[in-house]
Design an enzyme around this catalytic site. Structure first.
Site, PDB file in Angstrom:
ATOM      1  N   HIS A  65       0.856  -1.185   0.000  1.00 48.72           N
ATOM      2  CA  HIS A  65       0.000   0.000   0.000  1.00 48.72           C
ATOM      3  C   HIS A  65       0.890   1.232   0.000  1.00 48.72           C
ATOM      4  CE1 HIS A  65      -3.614  -2.360   0.714  1.00 48.72           C
ATOM      5  NE2 HIS A  65      -2.888  -3.085   1.561  1.00 48.72           N
ATOM      6  N   CYS A 112      -1.855   5.285  -4.756  1.00 49.45           N
ATOM      7  CA  CYS A 112      -2.519   3.987  -4.886  1.00 49.45           C
ATOM      8  C   CYS A 112      -3.503   4.010  -6.052  1.00 49.45           C
ATOM      9  CB  CYS A 112      -3.246   3.640  -3.590  1.00 49.45           C
ATOM     10  SG  CYS A 112      -4.139   2.077  -3.665  1.00 49.45           S
TER      11      CYS A 112
END
Length: 106
Positions: A22, A34
């Site tokens: 992430h 992201c």
């Protein structure tokens, strides 16, 4: 951090791309790194499936944080061009957000 591991064969053809992790650049649902990396990856995979005869092996985590695409036919020039385009786009994101995404070539 998002890591993108790219495996290239002796002929310079992309065989595997694994995206893990992430970005942690922003709050969940508001993380532009992201979102950008995911859009590039999913758009590229959709283009390969929709525009070429290549049918890559795909493995992913339903909860996010992991996506693996493996090229079945490395001689498919159209699919390879899309994969190379994807990598250029991800490199552009990495140049701007190098604390949040890293590309590793193998």
């Amino acid at each position: 951090m998002i890591t993108v591991d790219i495996t290239v064969n002796d002929e310079g053809k992309v065989t595997d791309v694994i995206m893990d992790g992430h970005a942690d650049h922003g709050e969940y649902g508001h993380d532009i790194v992201c979102a950008g990396a995911s859009a590039v990856l999913f758009g590229s995979v959709n283009a390969i499936i929709g525009l070429t005869s290549e049918r890559p092996d795909i493995n992913y985590d339903d909860n996010g944080g992991h996506f693996h695409i493996r090229s079945v036919d490395t001689n498919n020039d159209e699919a390879q061009l899309i994969l190379q385009t994807m990598l250029v786009s991800l490199q552009t994101i990495e140049e701007e957000y190098n604390e949040n995404i890293r590309l590793n070539y193998k």
